[in-house]
Design a protein around this motif. Structure first.
Motif, PDB file in Angstrom:
ATOM      1  N   SER A 158     -15.194 -76.455   9.353  1.00  0.00           N
ATOM      2  CA  SER A 158     -15.433 -77.840   8.931  1.00  0.00           C
ATOM      3  C   SER A 158     -15.537 -77.931   7.413  1.00  0.00           C
ATOM      4  CB  SER A 158     -16.711 -78.383   9.567  1.00  0.00           C
ATOM      5  OG  SER A 158     -16.560 -78.487  10.959  1.00  0.00           O
ATOM      6  N   ARG A 159     -16.210 -76.967   6.795  1.00  0.00           N
ATOM      7  CA  ARG A 159     -16.353 -76.966   5.344  1.00  0.00           C
ATOM      8  C   ARG A 159     -14.981 -76.848   4.673  1.00  0.00           C
ATOM      9  NH1 ARG A 159     -20.029 -73.299   4.755  1.00  0.00           N
ATOM     10  NH2 ARG A 159     -18.594 -71.562   4.624  1.00  0.00           N
ATOM     11  N   ASN A 160     -14.103 -76.010   5.199  1.00  0.00           N
ATOM     12  CA  ASN A 160     -12.769 -75.876   4.630  1.00  0.00           C
ATOM     13  C   ASN A 160     -11.975 -77.176   4.738  1.00  0.00           C
ATOM     14  OD1 ASN A 160     -13.123 -73.242   3.788  1.00  0.00           O
ATOM     15  ND2 ASN A 160     -12.372 -72.385   5.712  1.00  0.00           N
ATOM     16  N   ILE A 161     -12.141 -77.880   5.841  1.00  0.00           N
ATOM     17  CA  ILE A 161     -11.482 -79.182   6.003  1.00  0.00           C
ATOM     18  C   ILE A 161     -12.023 -80.171   4.987  1.00  0.00           C
ATOM     19  CG2 ILE A 161     -11.215 -81.176   7.538  1.00  0.00           C
ATOM     20  CD1 ILE A 161     -11.140 -79.108   9.874  1.00  0.00           C
ATOM     21  N   LEU A 162     -13.348 -80.196   4.813  1.00  0.00           N
ATOM     22  CA  LEU A 162     -13.958 -81.084   3.826  1.00  0.00           C
ATOM     23  C   LEU A 162     -13.454 -80.772   2.420  1.00  0.00           C
ATOM     24  CD1 LEU A 162     -17.654 -81.122   5.081  1.00  0.00           C
ATOM     25  CD2 LEU A 162     -15.995 -82.986   5.246  1.00  0.00           C
ATOM     26  N   LEU A 163     -13.373 -79.505   2.081  1.00  0.00           N
ATOM     27  CA  LEU A 163     -12.890 -79.118   0.750  1.00  0.00           C
ATOM     28  C   LEU A 163     -11.424 -79.508   0.556  1.00  0.00           C
ATOM     29  CD1 LEU A 163     -14.631 -75.655   0.348  1.00  0.00           C
ATOM     30  CD2 LEU A 163     -15.171 -77.783  -0.864  1.00  0.00           C
ATOM     31  N   ASP A 164     -10.621 -79.408   1.615  1.00  0.00           N
ATOM     32  CA  ASP A 164      -9.226 -79.853   1.533  1.00  0.00           C
ATOM     33  C   ASP A 164      -9.152 -81.364   1.282  1.00  0.00           C
ATOM     34  OD1 ASP A 164      -8.159 -77.331   1.892  1.00  0.00           O
ATOM     35  OD2 ASP A 164      -7.818 -77.596   4.053  1.00  0.00           O
ATOM     36  N   ALA A 185     -15.317 -89.522 -10.039  1.00  0.00           N
ATOM     37  CA  ALA A 185     -16.280 -89.793  -8.983  1.00  0.00           C
ATOM     38  C   ALA A 185     -17.090 -88.519  -8.749  1.00  0.00           C
ATOM     39  CB  ALA A 185     -15.567 -90.202  -7.711  1.00  0.00           C
ATOM     40  N   VAL A 186     -18.409 -88.645  -8.749  1.00  0.00           N
ATOM     41  CA  VAL A 186     -19.263 -87.474  -8.582  1.00  0.00           C
ATOM     42  C   VAL A 186     -19.217 -86.972  -7.145  1.00  0.00           C
ATOM     43  CG1 VAL A 186     -21.620 -86.611  -8.735  1.00  0.00           C
ATOM     44  CG2 VAL A 186     -20.743 -88.147 -10.501  1.00  0.00           C
ATOM     45  N   TYR A 187     -19.292 -87.870  -6.174  1.00  0.00           N
ATOM     46  CA  TYR A 187     -19.312 -87.474  -4.769  1.00  0.00           C
ATOM     47  C   TYR A 187     -17.968 -87.626  -4.077  1.00  0.00           C
ATOM     48  CZ  TYR A 187     -24.366 -87.611  -5.145  1.00  0.00           C
ATOM     49  OH  TYR A 187     -25.648 -87.386  -5.516  1.00  0.00           O
ATOM     50  N   GLY A 188     -17.087 -88.415  -4.615  1.00  0.00           N
ATOM     51  CA  GLY A 188     -15.829 -88.683  -3.929  1.00  0.00           C
ATOM     52  C   GLY A 188     -16.084 -89.459  -2.642  1.00  0.00           C
ATOM     53  N   CYS A 189     -15.191 -89.304  -1.692  1.00  0.00           N
ATOM     54  CA  CYS A 189     -15.311 -90.083  -0.455  1.00  0.00           C
ATOM     55  C   CYS A 189     -16.009 -89.302   0.662  1.00  0.00           C
ATOM     56  CB  CYS A 189     -13.935 -90.552   0.007  1.00  0.00           C
ATOM     57  SG  CYS A 189     -12.789 -89.212   0.367  1.00  0.00           S
ATOM     58  N   ILE A 190     -16.401 -88.073   0.421  1.00  0.00           N
ATOM     59  CA  ILE A 190     -16.991 -87.236   1.467  1.00  0.00           C
ATOM     60  C   ILE A 190     -18.441 -87.609   1.795  1.00  0.00           C
ATOM     61  CG2 ILE A 190     -17.681 -84.857   1.994  1.00  0.00           C
ATOM     62  CD1 ILE A 190     -14.726 -85.402   2.336  1.00  0.00           C
ATOM     63  N   TRP A 191     -19.154 -88.181   0.856  1.00  0.00           N
ATOM     64  CA  TRP A 191     -20.583 -88.440   1.068  1.00  0.00           C
ATOM     65  C   TRP A 191     -20.856 -89.372   2.250  1.00  0.00           C
ATOM     66  CZ3 TRP A 191     -23.036 -93.175   0.711  1.00  0.00           C
ATOM     67  CH2 TRP A 191     -22.281 -94.222   0.216  1.00  0.00           C
ATOM     68  N   ILE A 192     -19.877 -90.167   2.676  1.00  0.00           N
ATOM     69  CA  ILE A 192     -20.092 -91.089   3.800  1.00  0.00           C
ATOM     70  C   ILE A 192     -19.817 -90.430   5.158  1.00  0.00           C
ATOM     71  CG2 ILE A 192     -19.646 -93.168   2.458  1.00  0.00           C
ATOM     72  CD1 ILE A 192     -16.828 -93.222   3.575  1.00  0.00           C
ATOM     73  N   MET A 193     -19.428 -89.162   5.139  1.00  0.00           N
ATOM     74  CA  MET A 193     -19.121 -88.430   6.371  1.00  0.00           C
ATOM     75  C   MET A 193     -20.381 -88.275   7.228  1.00  0.00           C
ATOM     76  SD  MET A 193     -16.734 -86.533   8.025  1.00  0.00           S
ATOM     77  CE  MET A 193     -15.552 -86.379   6.729  1.00  0.00           C
ATOM     78  N   PRO A 194     -20.341 -88.710   8.501  1.00  0.00           N
ATOM     79  CA  PRO A 194     -21.497 -88.504   9.376  1.00  0.00           C
ATOM     80  C   PRO A 194     -21.784 -87.009   9.550  1.00  0.00           C
ATOM     81  CG  PRO A 194     -19.917 -90.005  10.379  1.00  0.00           C
ATOM     82  CD  PRO A 194     -19.259 -89.410   9.159  1.00  0.00           C
ATOM     83  N   GLU A 195     -23.035 -86.660   9.589  1.00  0.00           N
ATOM     84  CA  GLU A 195     -23.481 -85.276   9.810  1.00  0.00           C
ATOM     85  C   GLU A 195     -22.881 -84.314   8.782  1.00  0.00           C
ATOM     86  OE1 GLU A 195     -22.395 -84.569  13.857  1.00  0.00           O
ATOM     87  OE2 GLU A 195     -23.813 -86.030  14.628  1.00  0.00           O
ATOM     88  N   LEU A 196     -22.842 -84.739   7.534  1.00  0.00           N
ATOM     89  CA  LEU A 196     -22.233 -83.935   6.474  1.00  0.00           C
ATOM     90  C   LEU A 196     -22.918 -82.580   6.318  1.00  0.00           C
ATOM     91  CD1 LEU A 196     -20.247 -83.583   4.154  1.00  0.00           C
ATOM     92  CD2 LEU A 196     -21.859 -84.817   2.689  1.00  0.00           C
ATOM     93  N   GLU A 201      -9.520 -86.170  -4.818  1.00  0.00           N
ATOM     94  CA  GLU A 201     -10.391 -86.236  -5.991  1.00  0.00           C
ATOM     95  C   GLU A 201      -9.773 -86.942  -7.190  1.00  0.00           C
ATOM     96  OE1 GLU A 201     -11.565 -82.333  -7.146  1.00  0.00           O
ATOM     97  OE2 GLU A 201      -9.527 -81.587  -7.224  1.00  0.00           O
ATOM     98  N   HIS A 202      -8.466 -86.992  -7.283  1.00  0.00           N
ATOM     99  CA  HIS A 202      -7.827 -87.658  -8.423  1.00  0.00           C
ATOM    100  C   HIS A 202      -7.137 -88.959  -8.025  1.00  0.00           C
ATOM    101  CE1 HIS A 202      -8.773 -84.368 -11.054  1.00  0.00           C
ATOM    102  NE2 HIS A 202      -8.279 -83.520 -10.164  1.00  0.00           N
TER     103      HIS A 202
END
Length: 57
Positions: A27-33, A7-18, A39-40
């Motif tokens: 917040s970025r560290n939480i997103l990366l976690d 998946a190129v974007y994974g599930c993060i792209w739907i996050m409001p106010e990304l 991702e797999h």
């Protein structure tokens, strides 16, 4: 034969106010976690609007 679907974007792209959340270090560290954790996960691959498929014969 090797096939790999990613998946190129994974599930993060739907996050409001990304974009705003990516600017904040905590917040970025939480997103990366979340990305690293999911991702797999094959059951979540369908959440991405784009895919990268690699195959070798």
């Amino acid at each position: 034969m090797l096939n790999k679907n990613c998946a190129v974007y994974g599930c993060i792209w739907i996050m409001p106010e990304l974009d705003e959340k990516r600017q904040d270090t905590d917040s970025r560290n939480i997103l990366l976690d979340i990305i690293h954790t999911t991702e797999h996960e094959e059951t979540l691959i369908g959440l991405s609007p784009h895919f990268l498929v690699v195959g070798r014969k």
